[in-house]
Design a protein around this motif. Structure first.
Motif, PDB file in Angstrom:
ATOM      1  N   UNK A   1       0.842  -1.181   0.000  1.00  0.00           N
ATOM      2  CA  UNK A   1       0.000   0.000   0.000  1.00  0.00           C
ATOM      3  C   UNK A   1       0.885   1.242   0.000  1.00  0.00           C
ATOM      4  N   UNK A   2       0.386   2.372  -0.498  1.00  0.00           N
ATOM      5  CA  UNK A   2       1.194   3.592  -0.512  1.00  0.00           C
ATOM      6  C   UNK A   2       1.703   3.956   0.875  1.00  0.00           C
ATOM      7  N   UNK A   3       3.003   4.199   0.974  1.00  0.00           N
ATOM      8  CA  UNK A   3       3.602   4.549   2.243  1.00  0.00           C
ATOM      9  C   UNK A   3       3.769   3.400   3.206  1.00  0.00           C
ATOM     10  N   UNK A   4       3.455   2.195   2.771  1.00  0.00           N
ATOM     11  CA  UNK A   4       3.536   1.034   3.643  1.00  0.00           C
ATOM     12  C   UNK A   4       4.641   0.099   3.198  1.00  0.00           C
ATOM     13  N   UNK A   5       5.043  -0.766   4.104  1.00  0.00           N
ATOM     14  CA  UNK A   5       6.032  -1.788   3.811  1.00  0.00           C
ATOM     15  C   UNK A   5       5.431  -2.852   2.896  1.00  0.00           C
ATOM     16  N   UNK A   6       6.205  -3.275   1.931  1.00  0.00           N
ATOM     17  CA  UNK A   6       5.768  -4.389   1.113  1.00  0.00           C
ATOM     18  C   UNK A   6       5.725  -5.652   1.969  1.00  0.00           C
ATOM     19  N   UNK A   7       4.660  -6.418   1.835  1.00  0.00           N
ATOM     20  CA  UNK A   7       4.511  -7.613   2.638  1.00  0.00           C
ATOM     21  C   UNK A   7       4.170  -8.807   1.764  1.00  0.00           C
ATOM     22  N   UNK A   8       4.573  -9.955   2.249  1.00  0.00           N
ATOM     23  CA  UNK A   8       4.223 -11.202   1.591  1.00  0.00           C
ATOM     24  C   UNK A   8       2.777 -11.536   1.914  1.00  0.00           C
ATOM     25  N   UNK A   9       1.958 -11.665   0.886  1.00  0.00           N
ATOM     26  CA  UNK A   9       0.569 -12.034   1.079  1.00  0.00           C
ATOM     27  C   UNK A   9       0.368 -13.544   1.004  1.00  0.00           C
ATOM     28  N   UNK A  10       0.974 -14.163   0.027  1.00  0.00           N
ATOM     29  CA  UNK A  10       0.806 -15.600  -0.173  1.00  0.00           C
ATOM     30  C   UNK A  10       1.984 -16.150  -0.941  1.00  0.00           C
ATOM     31  N   UNK A  11       2.322 -17.387  -0.667  1.00  0.00           N
ATOM     32  CA  UNK A  11       3.459 -18.027  -1.321  1.00  0.00           C
ATOM     33  C   UNK A  11       3.124 -19.483  -1.577  1.00  0.00           C
TER      34      UNK A  11
END
Length: 115
Positions: free
Chosen positions: A40-50
């Protein structure tokens, strides 16, 4: 050719569903761990699914029970089925392929969930 191309993003109402797809080319797809990240804008990139090459799946807690990642090695595609979406799911979703030192990213596709 671009190795990873995402599609399926767009605007969806809260509670609705969306299906993201990632088409891979120029790589030995079956060897790679595939994943969907989101940012999300201004947010840390996160792993959603793998999903591993063998089909083992991992999800961030916030999407468990709502999202499903799958892969079709014959078609060189990975899919993220997003159900019961929430406004907090709004983000750019990136397809990722990883194998050893190789780490490949798609261009991202925007998902916006309206409340």
């Amino acid at each position: 050719q671009v190795p990873l191309v995402e599609s399926g993003g767009g605007l969806v109402q809260a509670g609705g569903s969306l299906r993201l797809s990632c088409a891979a080319s120029g790589i030995t797809f079956s060897s790679y761990v595939m994943a969907w990240y989101r940012q999300a804008p201004g947010e840390q990139r996160e792993l959603a699914a793998r999903i591993s090459s063998g089909g083992t799946t991992t999800y961030v807690d916030s999407v468990k029970g709502r999202f499903t990642i799958s892969r079709d090695n014959a078609k060189n595609t990975v899919t993220l089925q997003m159900n019961s979406v929430k406004p907090d799911d709004t983000a750019v979703y990136y397809c990722n392929a990883r194998w050893g030192l190789r780490n490949i990213w798609g261009q991202g596709t925007q998902v916006t969930v309206s409340s």
